[in-house]
Write an enzyme that holds these catalytic residues in place. Structure first.
Site, PDB file in Angstrom:
ATOM      1  N   GLY A 291       0.775  -1.231   0.000  1.00 22.77           N
ATOM      2  CA  GLY A 291       0.000   0.000   0.000  1.00 22.77           C
ATOM      3  C   GLY A 291       0.811   1.290   0.000  1.00 22.77           C
ATOM      4  N   SER A 292       2.028   1.267  -0.602  1.00 19.65           N
ATOM      5  CA  SER A 292       2.810   2.504  -0.582  1.00 19.65           C
ATOM      6  C   SER A 292       2.185   3.576  -1.490  1.00 19.65           C
ATOM      7  CB  SER A 292       4.265   2.243  -0.963  1.00 19.65           C
ATOM      8  OG  SER A 292       4.388   1.902  -2.318  1.00 19.65           O
ATOM      9  N   ASN A 293       1.519   3.163  -2.561  1.00 20.00           N
ATOM     10  CA  ASN A 293       0.836   4.165  -3.394  1.00 20.00           C
ATOM     11  C   ASN A 293      -0.350   4.771  -2.657  1.00 20.00           C
ATOM     12  OD1 ASN A 293       1.913   4.524  -6.288  1.00 20.00           O
ATOM     13  ND2 ASN A 293       2.132   2.327  -5.895  1.00 20.00           N
TER      14      ASN A 293
ATOM     15  N   LYS B 218      -8.723 -13.434 -10.845  1.00 23.15           N
ATOM     16  CA  LYS B 218      -9.869 -12.510 -10.836  1.00 23.15           C
ATOM     17  C   LYS B 218     -10.729 -12.832  -9.622  1.00 23.15           C
ATOM     18  CE  LYS B 218     -12.758 -15.584 -13.556  1.00 23.15           C
ATOM     19  NZ  LYS B 218     -13.619 -15.824 -14.697  1.00 23.15           N
TER      20      LYS B 218
ATOM     21  N   MET C 257      -3.994  -7.012  -7.495  1.00 27.60           N
ATOM     22  CA  MET C 257      -3.347  -7.995  -8.365  1.00 27.60           C
ATOM     23  C   MET C 257      -4.301  -8.875  -9.180  1.00 27.60           C
ATOM     24  SD  MET C 257      -0.292  -7.169  -8.092  1.00 27.60           S
ATOM     25  CE  MET C 257       0.541  -8.491  -8.945  1.00 27.60           C
ATOM     26  N   ARG C 258      -5.570  -8.533  -9.229  1.00 29.96           N
ATOM     27  CA  ARG C 258      -6.501  -9.346 -10.027  1.00 29.96           C
ATOM     28  C   ARG C 258      -7.053  -8.542 -11.190  1.00 29.96           C
ATOM     29  NH1 ARG C 258      -7.762 -13.878  -6.547  1.00 29.96           N
ATOM     30  NH2 ARG C 258      -6.809 -13.212  -4.598  1.00 29.96           N
TER      31      ARG C 258
ATOM     32  N   ILE D  50      -9.876  -6.939 -13.450  1.00 27.63           N
ATOM     33  CA  ILE D  50     -11.191  -6.375 -13.147  1.00 27.63           C
ATOM     34  C   ILE D  50     -12.165  -6.862 -14.212  1.00 27.63           C
ATOM     35  CG2 ILE D  50     -12.499  -4.213 -12.954  1.00 27.63           C
ATOM     36  CD1 ILE D  50     -10.489  -4.514 -10.703  1.00 27.63           C
TER      37      ILE D  50
ATOM     38  N   ASN E 236      -5.632   2.670 -12.792  1.00 27.40           N
ATOM     39  CA  ASN E 236      -4.592   1.772 -12.269  1.00 27.40           C
ATOM     40  C   ASN E 236      -3.236   2.417 -12.480  1.00 27.40           C
ATOM     41  OD1 ASN E 236      -3.407  -0.727 -11.341  1.00 27.40           O
ATOM     42  ND2 ASN E 236      -2.916  -1.201 -13.472  1.00 27.40           N
TER      43      ASN E 236
ATOM     44  N   HIS F  95       0.664   1.182 -13.276  1.00 20.22           N
ATOM     45  CA  HIS F  95       1.413   0.004 -13.708  1.00 20.22           C
ATOM     46  C   HIS F  95       2.896   0.368 -13.778  1.00 20.22           C
ATOM     47  CE1 HIS F  95       2.162  -3.797 -15.689  1.00 20.22           C
ATOM     48  NE2 HIS F  95       2.982  -3.144 -16.483  1.00 20.22           N
TER      49      HIS F  95
HETATM   50  C1  GRF Z   1       3.227  -0.886  -7.730  1.00 20.79           C
HETATM   51  O1  GRF Z   1       4.524  -1.045  -8.255  1.00 20.79           O
HETATM   52  C2  GRF Z   1       2.217  -0.742  -8.829  1.00 20.79           C
HETATM   53  O2  GRF Z   1       2.723  -0.170  -9.982  1.00 20.79           O
HETATM   54  C3  GRF Z   1       1.815  -2.162  -9.091  1.00 20.79           C
HETATM   55  O3  GRF Z   1       1.842  -2.801  -7.842  1.00 20.79           O
HETATM   56  C4  GRF Z   1       2.758  -2.135  -6.981  1.00 20.79           C
HETATM   57  C5  GRF Z   1       1.994  -1.780  -5.738  1.00 20.79           C
HETATM   58  O4  GRF Z   1       2.819  -1.271  -4.739  1.00 20.79           O
HETATM   59  N1  GRF Z   1       0.524  -2.181  -9.754  1.00 20.79           N
HETATM   60  P1  GRF Z   1       2.182  -0.674  -3.407  1.00 20.79           P
HETATM   61  O5  GRF Z   1       1.322  -1.763  -2.762  1.00 20.79           O
HETATM   62  O6  GRF Z   1       1.406   0.550  -3.738  1.00 20.79           O
HETATM   63  O7  GRF Z   1       3.392  -0.379  -2.560  1.00 20.79           O
END
Ligand code: GRF
Length: 198
Positions: A15-17, A68, A95-96, A98, A112, A114
């Site tokens: 969840g760093s994003n 999925k 990771m699934r 949609i 999303n 990527h």
């Molecule tokens: C990120 O590198 C994103 O691009 C990919 O999954 C990773 C998620 O990282 N889809 P985080 O859980 O947000 O740290």
């Protein structure tokens, strides 16, 4: 100022994003609010982080498939997001694939991030693909989600170099620094109408 953009965040990992988005909201640089954080793993770091920050966090059991959600479960997730008043679904390490229950409930309202410069290196472990292909540059892409694998309309990208001695994990770390800038930045553009959603 217009009313805050109501976000639903979906993740599977650390969840760093999500943290970068929550930090931007807390700092007052992103006019949005997080209505719900949901994950398909009960022990996903993103759920713990959401609870720490006082957000509603829900585990949604994926069902019996790996790639999925089972349609019924995805329907339940879509209803949960709608009931929470979510306007935009933000995939942050989810990771699934949609499928139609969510796509139909949120047309052009799912985005999303990527970890590559799409259309290069779609799919899993894009940073590893880039190192193995000896790419000299990579980065990250924010895009709308459609039924394909990382194929939806691209909104923006950020580039990072791939260095000669990079490993998959050193490249991923550099890409993540760029992600944490790009994702809140794209959300700012959606929140103030520069990027149109459905
Ligand atoms: C990120 O590198 C994103 O691009 C990919 O999954 C990773 C998620 O990282 N889809 P985080 O859980 O947000 O740290």
């Amino acid at each position: 100022m217009s009313s805050p953009l109501k976000l639903g965040i979906l993740g599977s990992g650390k969840g760093s994003n999500f943290r970068a988005i929550a930090d931007a909201i807390a700092a007052g640089t992103l006019n949005a609010e997080v209505r719900l954080v949901a994950a398909d793993f009960e022990d996903a770091g993103i759920l713990a982080l959401a609870r720490e920050r006082g957000y509603r966090a829900e585990f949604v059991a994926p069902g019996r498939f790996k790639t999925k959600m089972e349609p019924e479960n995805e329907h339940r997730l879509a209803a949960m997001l709608r009931d929470a008043g979510v306007e935009l679904v933000v995939l942050a390490g989810y990771m699934r694939m949609i499928k139609s229950p969510l796509l139909d409930a949120f047309p052009r309202r799912i985005i999303n991030i990527h970890p590559s410069l799409l259309p290069e290196f779609p799919g899993l472990e894009a940073w590893k693909q880039a190192v193995e292909a000896r790419a000299v540059r990579s980065g990250c892409t924010v895009h709308f989600v459609d039924g394909g694998m990382d194929t939806g309309e691209r909104i923006d990208q950020a580039e990072v170099p791939v260095l000669p001695d990079d490993t998959a994990s050193s490249l991923h770390a550099r890409i993540q620094v760029a992600e944490h800038q790009l994702y809140p930045d794209v959300l700012r553009r959606i929140a103030d109408g520069r990027v149109k959603i459905g």
